[in-house]
Structure formats: C-alpha cells, structure tokens
Design a protein around this motif. Structure first.
Motif, PDB file in Angstrom:
ATOM      1  N   GLY A  98       0.789  -1.230   0.000  1.00  0.00           N
ATOM      2  CA  GLY A  98       0.000   0.000   0.000  1.00  0.00           C
ATOM      3  C   GLY A  98       0.818   1.275   0.000  1.00  0.00           C
ATOM      4  O   GLY A  98       0.433   2.268   0.624  1.00  0.00           O
ATOM      5  N   ILE A  99       1.928   1.264  -0.710  1.00  0.00           N
ATOM      6  CA  ILE A  99       2.790   2.450  -0.773  1.00  0.00           C
ATOM      7  C   ILE A  99       2.187   3.427  -1.780  1.00  0.00           C
ATOM      8  O   ILE A  99       2.130   3.140  -2.966  1.00  0.00           O
ATOM      9  CB  ILE A  99       4.232   2.061  -1.167  1.00  0.00           C
ATOM     10  CG1 ILE A  99       4.803   1.052  -0.175  1.00  0.00           C
ATOM     11  CG2 ILE A  99       5.108   3.304  -1.287  1.00  0.00           C
ATOM     12  CD1 ILE A  99       4.874   1.516   1.264  1.00  0.00           C
ATOM     13  N   GLU A 100       1.739   4.581  -1.283  1.00  0.00           N
ATOM     14  CA  GLU A 100       1.057   5.556  -2.139  1.00  0.00           C
ATOM     15  C   GLU A 100       1.746   6.914  -2.189  1.00  0.00           C
ATOM     16  O   GLU A 100       1.450   7.720  -3.061  1.00  0.00           O
ATOM     17  CB  GLU A 100      -0.377   5.756  -1.641  1.00  0.00           C
ATOM     18  CG  GLU A 100      -1.216   4.491  -1.708  1.00  0.00           C
ATOM     19  CD  GLU A 100      -2.607   4.692  -1.132  1.00  0.00           C
ATOM     20  OE1 GLU A 100      -2.893   5.775  -0.575  1.00  0.00           O
ATOM     21  OE2 GLU A 100      -3.407   3.753  -1.236  1.00  0.00           O
ATOM     22  N   HIS A 101       2.640   7.182  -1.246  1.00  0.00           N
ATOM     23  CA  HIS A 101       3.207   8.529  -1.141  1.00  0.00           C
ATOM     24  C   HIS A 101       4.715   8.564  -1.390  1.00  0.00           C
ATOM     25  O   HIS A 101       5.335   9.615  -1.236  1.00  0.00           O
ATOM     26  CB  HIS A 101       2.896   9.119   0.230  1.00  0.00           C
ATOM     27  CG  HIS A 101       1.434   9.059   0.563  1.00  0.00           C
ATOM     28  ND1 HIS A 101       0.487   9.834  -0.068  1.00  0.00           N
ATOM     29  CD2 HIS A 101       0.754   8.276   1.431  1.00  0.00           C
ATOM     30  CE1 HIS A 101      -0.702   9.542   0.408  1.00  0.00           C
ATOM     31  NE2 HIS A 101      -0.575   8.602   1.317  1.00  0.00           N
ATOM     32  N   VAL A 102       5.290   7.427  -1.725  1.00  0.00           N
ATOM     33  CA  VAL A 102       6.717   7.314  -2.017  1.00  0.00           C
ATOM     34  C   VAL A 102       6.858   6.728  -3.413  1.00  0.00           C
ATOM     35  O   VAL A 102       6.166   5.764  -3.757  1.00  0.00           O
ATOM     36  CB  VAL A 102       7.421   6.389  -0.998  1.00  0.00           C
ATOM     37  CG1 VAL A 102       8.839   6.079  -1.424  1.00  0.00           C
ATOM     38  CG2 VAL A 102       7.402   7.008   0.396  1.00  0.00           C
ATOM     39  N   ASP A 103       7.731   7.313  -4.217  1.00  0.00           N
ATOM     40  CA  ASP A 103       8.060   6.747  -5.524  1.00  0.00           C
ATOM     41  C   ASP A 103       9.310   5.903  -5.363  1.00  0.00           C
ATOM     42  O   ASP A 103      10.322   6.384  -4.845  1.00  0.00           O
ATOM     43  CB  ASP A 103       8.299   7.859  -6.549  1.00  0.00           C
ATOM     44  CG  ASP A 103       7.033   8.648  -6.839  1.00  0.00           C
ATOM     45  OD1 ASP A 103       5.969   8.032  -6.996  1.00  0.00           O
ATOM     46  OD2 ASP A 103       7.120   9.887  -6.894  1.00  0.00           O
TER      47      ASP A 103
END
Length: 166
Positions: A98-103
């Motif tokens: 659920g990684i949504e804020h890190v590229d």
C-alpha cells in the motif's frame, strides 16, 4: 568516506561521499515501468531520498513504510526510495504494501545513483542504507550514511531537516 558495515562486515563504498552544502549529483534510475528518471524530474521541489539495500527485507520495508507515512503529513515534498531491486519486484512490493506517497526507483541497471552518491557497496552490489534531503535548488541539506546496514536511519532528524525547508 563514511565507515559502513553490513552484518558487521566492513564494506567498501564506491563513489564520493555527498556532503551538506554540495550540489546534489544527478543520477539515472528506472521507474517501475522501466522509464529513465533523473534528478531533473524533481526540479524546484524539496526531496527526501531514502536509500535501501532491498525493499524485500525487514528494515528496508520498515524504512520505506515510515517515509510513506511521513510523506502523507508533509506538503510539497517528493519522497523517493532507491534500491537495486528490479522494477518489477518494486512494483509488486509497493502494491502489496500500500505504498502511495513514495516513488520507488531502481538503480540496478547503471548503479548511477549508487556511484554518484557514494552508496554503492562494492562487495554486494547493493546500495548502503542512507538518507539525503535536497532543497528546491538541488542543494544537499542533510545526509545520513547509516554506519551499520542492518540498522534504521534517524527518521526524526531527517523529518526535522525537511521541516526546516518549509
């Protein structure tokens, strides 16, 4: 150069150590769709660059998740995680966690980031755990080369360094 160990064994870091006040070196990494990305993509933005050996390990996963959680609270900051993992593995891991804020970017092809930031572990061809804060003018304002590769970085100091730029 920073003295770094990995599981207690001394490691040779390839490249020059980046220091506070330096102009951030450029780099070429791959995104999860195999597109090349350079520092120029983030021109004019404050950047947190979180460097991990592999997102598929415990400390690296925790580091990436922590910066993902912090990124949700901080405005106008680009948060990058860079590792030597293949882009396909990074994409799978990001989705599963659920990684949504890190590229998350891969340095596996050229080791451009690793060499330019002095974090390429010669013996392992992995990146040494580290954190870099870069301001909107691409000046390095904070660095941490974690002395033992299996330890966590100082999250609070990194986040505080970002807040000083806002």
């Amino acid at each position: 150069m920073a003295d770094v160990t990995f599981k207690g064994n001394p490691i040779t870091l390839v490249g020059d150590e980046v220091k506070v006040g330096d102009q951030a070196p450029n780099f070429k990494v791959l995104d999860q769709d195999l597109n090349e990305v350079t520092l120029d993509k983030f021109k004019g933005q404050v950047k947190i660059i979180s460097v991990v050996p592999s997102v598929d390990t415990g400390v690296c996963a925790a580091q990436t998740k922590r910066f993902n959680d912090e990124a949700e609270k901080i405005q106008n900051v680009s948060v990058l995680t860079i590792s030597m993992d293949l882009p396909f593995a990074q994409k799978r891991w990001s989705t599963e966690n659920g990684i949504e804020h890190v590229d998350i970017y891969s340095d596996h092809r050229d080791a451009s980031f690793g060499e330019n930031y002095g974090v390429l572990m010669k013996e392992l061809r992995l990146l040494a755990r580290s954190v870099f804060i870069i301001d909107e003018h691409d000046k390095v304002t904070y660095t941490e080369y974690v002395s033992e590769g299996t330890n966590h970085p100082d999250y609070d100091s990194a986040i505080e360094a970002v807040k000083k730029l806002q």
